[in-house]
Design an enzyme around this catalytic site. Structure first.
Site, PDB file in Angstrom:
ATOM      1  N   CYS A 169      14.578 -54.315-111.114  1.00 33.95           N
ATOM      2  CA  CYS A 169      13.859 -54.274-109.785  1.00 33.95           C
ATOM      3  C   CYS A 169      14.106 -52.941-109.046  1.00 33.95           C
ATOM      4  O   CYS A 169      13.082 -52.343-108.539  1.00 33.95           O
ATOM      5  CB  CYS A 169      14.440 -55.343-108.804  1.00 33.95           C
ATOM      6  SG  CYS A 169      14.027 -56.748-109.489  1.00 33.95           S
TER       7      CYS A 169
ATOM      8  N   ASP B 232      17.088 -56.064-103.446  1.00 36.76           N
ATOM      9  CA  ASP B 232      17.769 -57.330-104.192  1.00 36.76           C
ATOM     10  C   ASP B 232      19.267 -57.452-104.018  1.00 36.76           C
ATOM     11  O   ASP B 232      19.802 -57.720-105.255  1.00 36.76           O
ATOM     12  CB  ASP B 232      17.217 -57.613-105.439  1.00 36.76           C
ATOM     13  CG  ASP B 232      15.661 -57.622-105.618  1.00 36.76           C
ATOM     14  OD1 ASP B 232      14.998 -57.443-104.330  1.00 36.76           O
ATOM     15  OD2 ASP B 232      15.262 -58.466-106.769  1.00 36.76           O
TER      16      ASP B 232
ATOM     17  N   LYS C 278      10.113 -61.788-102.442  1.00 37.23           N
ATOM     18  CA  LYS C 278       9.044 -61.664-103.600  1.00 37.23           C
ATOM     19  C   LYS C 278       9.456 -62.678-104.702  1.00 37.23           C
ATOM     20  O   LYS C 278      10.689 -63.315-104.579  1.00 37.23           O
ATOM     21  CB  LYS C 278       9.051 -60.161-104.141  1.00 37.23           C
ATOM     22  CG  LYS C 278      10.530 -59.715-104.835  1.00 37.23           C
ATOM     23  CD  LYS C 278      10.771 -58.368-105.225  1.00 37.23           C
ATOM     24  CE  LYS C 278      12.099 -57.960-105.899  1.00 37.23           C
ATOM     25  NZ  LYS C 278      12.743 -58.884-106.897  1.00 37.23           N
TER      26      LYS C 278
END
Ligand SMILES: [Zn+2]
Length: 193
Positions: free
Chosen positions: A143, A9, A101
């Site tokens: 994450c 990310d 995602k």
């Protein structure tokens, strides 16, 4: 060569100019780019994930008008917008697989991501005979944590490069690193590699 690099990310919304920017995000993006320059050839696959939410709903309660920054968040990483793109200073030229995602639901782990051809991280690891996974990216306490714990649960040897991550909250980032180490990951600096 049976090692994968997971880059979690590294997106505009999670760095300084973004909706949910973490302090030090751009610096991490730059350092990851430099690390790839020097080390991309050490990896069988380089997998990058992106949070990629729907713009027309709250993604299963993930977005909130008054977020608590623990379970609910301001609108971020809406697929197709600038915020969802990779950070401007992250050089993605050596990334071999791109996963998205969080479409319509919260998704913290890279293992919840899917490539445009439908493949998942679990499938990529099996296909390429990956035994070792290095994890870097954003954010440490969310994450990165979820991705590292899933990589350990998948039976792989995991290293976290502590100079190539940044977190939302200092306390929960420290707690996340302790938890990841306790679960079996090695915490290293990329400069030792
Ligand atoms: Zn999200």
């Amino acid at each position: 060569m049976s090692t994968a690099l997971f880059i979690v990310d590294v997106q505009n919304d999670f760095t300084e100019r973004g909706a949910l920017g973490v302090a030090g995000g751009d610096e991490v993006a730059e350092r990851i780019s430099r690390y790839l320059d020097a080390h991309a050839d050490d990896y069988e696959i380089v997998v990058a994930s992106r949070d990629w939410h729907d713009g027309d709903n709250d993604n299963g309660g993930h977005f909130a008008a008054e977020p608590d920054f623990v379970d609910t968040w301001p609108v971020h990483c809406v697929g197709g917008t600038y915020g969802a793109e990779y950070d401007e200073v992250f050089d993605t030229s050596r990334v071999t697989h791109h996963l998205k995602k969080g479409q319509g639901k919260p998704a913290y782990s890279l293992f919840e991501g899917v490539a445009d051809d439908g493949r998942t991280a679990t499938e990529l690891l099996a296909e390429h005979g990956i035994l070792d996974i290095d994890v870097v990216g954003l954010a440490t306490d969310y994450c990165v944590r979820a991705s590292a714990l899933d990589a350990i649960a998948a039976g792989r040897h995991v290293r976290i490069f502590t100079d190539l991550i940044a977190g939302v909250h200092p306390e929960s980032s420290d707690a996340a690193l302790a938890e990841i180490a306790h679960a079996g990951a090695e915490l290293r600096s990329s400069s030792d590699i």
